[in-house]
Scaffold this motif. Structure first.
Motif, mmCIF file in Angstrom:
data_model
loop_
_atom_site.group_PDB
_atom_site.id
_atom_site.type_symbol
_atom_site.label_atom_id
_atom_site.label_comp_id
_atom_site.label_asym_id
_atom_site.label_seq_id
_atom_site.Cartn_x
_atom_site.Cartn_y
_atom_site.Cartn_z
ATOM 1 N N ASP A 246 0.830 -1.206 0.000
ATOM 2 C CA ASP A 246 0.000 0.000 0.000
ATOM 3 C C ASP A 246 0.863 1.254 0.000
ATOM 4 O OD1 ASP A 246 -2.462 -1.449 0.193
ATOM 5 O OD2 ASP A 246 -2.097 -1.698 2.340
ATOM 6 N N VAL A 247 1.982 1.178 0.702
ATOM 7 C CA VAL A 247 2.862 2.325 0.852
ATOM 8 C C VAL A 247 4.304 1.831 0.929
ATOM 9 C CG1 VAL A 247 2.689 2.354 3.376
ATOM 10 C CG2 VAL A 247 3.181 4.456 2.186
ATOM 11 N N ALA A 248 5.222 2.679 0.494
ATOM 12 C CA ALA A 248 6.645 2.369 0.634
ATOM 13 C C ALA A 248 7.368 3.636 1.032
ATOM 14 C CB ALA A 248 7.230 1.814 -0.664
ATOM 15 N N VAL A 249 8.422 3.453 1.807
ATOM 16 C CA VAL A 249 9.249 4.580 2.223
ATOM 17 C C VAL A 249 10.682 4.326 1.776
ATOM 18 C CG1 VAL A 249 7.830 5.315 4.170
ATOM 19 C CG2 VAL A 249 9.566 3.542 4.524
ATOM 20 N N SER A 250 11.407 5.429 1.565
ATOM 21 C CA SER A 250 12.803 5.293 1.144
ATOM 22 C C SER A 250 13.675 6.296 1.875
ATOM 23 C CB SER A 250 12.945 5.485 -0.364
ATOM 24 O OG SER A 250 12.686 6.829 -0.705
ATOM 25 N N VAL A 251 14.970 5.962 1.903
ATOM 26 C CA VAL A 251 15.974 6.788 2.565
ATOM 27 C C VAL A 251 17.241 6.770 1.729
ATOM 28 C CG1 VAL A 251 17.471 6.963 4.580
ATOM 29 C CG2 VAL A 251 15.117 6.202 4.858
ATOM 30 N N ILE B 185 14.213 11.593 2.474
ATOM 31 C CA ILE B 185 13.287 10.506 2.742
ATOM 32 C C ILE B 185 12.080 10.716 1.839
ATOM 33 C CG2 ILE B 185 14.118 10.144 5.087
ATOM 34 C CD1 ILE B 185 11.646 11.667 6.129
ATOM 35 N N ALA B 186 11.462 9.625 1.442
ATOM 36 C CA ALA B 186 10.283 9.737 0.577
ATOM 37 C C ALA B 186 9.278 8.666 0.953
ATOM 38 C CB ALA B 186 10.682 9.608 -0.886
ATOM 39 N N ILE B 187 8.039 8.931 0.598
ATOM 40 C CA ILE B 187 6.958 7.975 0.799
ATOM 41 C C ILE B 187 6.142 7.930 -0.484
ATOM 42 C CG2 ILE B 187 5.473 9.731 1.852
ATOM 43 C CD1 ILE B 187 4.402 7.452 3.708
ATOM 44 N N ALA B 188 5.751 6.734 -0.871
ATOM 45 C CA ALA B 188 4.945 6.553 -2.081
ATOM 46 C C ALA B 188 3.685 5.768 -1.731
ATOM 47 C CB ALA B 188 5.744 5.799 -3.148
ATOM 48 N N ASP B 189 2.576 6.228 -2.276
ATOM 49 C CA ASP B 189 1.325 5.478 -2.167
ATOM 50 C C ASP B 189 0.594 5.597 -3.496
ATOM 51 O OD1 ASP B 189 0.127 8.005 -2.198
ATOM 52 O OD2 ASP B 189 -0.589 7.915 -0.142
#
Length: 155
Positions: A90-95, A115-119
């Motif tokens: 549903d969601v992913a985060v990155s660093v 940092i990022a978040i994708a949905d």
């Protein structure tokens, strides 16, 4: 909201999450999996320290890496998007960033982290300018990721 509260809310709401990490080297995954029940929402964690791994595993474009570098909001967003697609979460985060003590430059100093978040609606990112030891920068980064998750998902 604490990291534990964020993870608990993700579990309660059955929101699946994936992680894509560079400078934190798996710390986000370690935090998530330290809580009982995490396996119901967390199935994929990508540690993509090398640019080649970012390209192969997450689909970060070679052009993005050449033009903006691994430490950029563009790369962070592509990492999050790629992790979400690869995991069907549903969601992913990155660093991605420079935890130090070396590796920094005038343009990209130690402590610069994206940092990022994708949905389903796209990606959002934050630029962090942190200070401290390598471990402190990594810990602060993880805390900021959990804040971003709580904010973005209105937990």
């Amino acid at each position: 909201m604490t990291n534990e509260q964020v993870i608990t809310r993700l579990i309660e709401k059955n929101i699946s999450i994936a992680t894509a990490e560079s400078c934190t080297g798996g710390s986000l995954g370690k935090i998530i999996t330290s809580f009982p029940g995490a396996s119901s929402i967390y199935g994929y964690g990508f540690i993509t320290y090398a640019n080649e791994a970012k390209e192969k595993l997450l689909g970060v474009s070679h052009k993005t890496l050449d033009e903006y570098g691994a430490v950029s909001f563009q790369t962070a967003c592509e990492m999050a998007r790629g992790a979400r697609l690869a995991s069907a979460s549903d969601v992913a985060v990155s660093v991605t960033g420079i935890a130090g003590p070396g590796g920094g430059s005038a343009e990209k100093p130690v402590g610069l982290v994206y940092i990022a978040i994708a949905d389903k609606d796209g990606e959002e990112y934050r630029q962090l300018n942190l200070s401290g030891t390598r471990d402190e920068i990594r810990a602060q980064t993880c805390n900021e990721v959990f804040k971003l998750i709580a904010e973005k998902l209105s937990l």
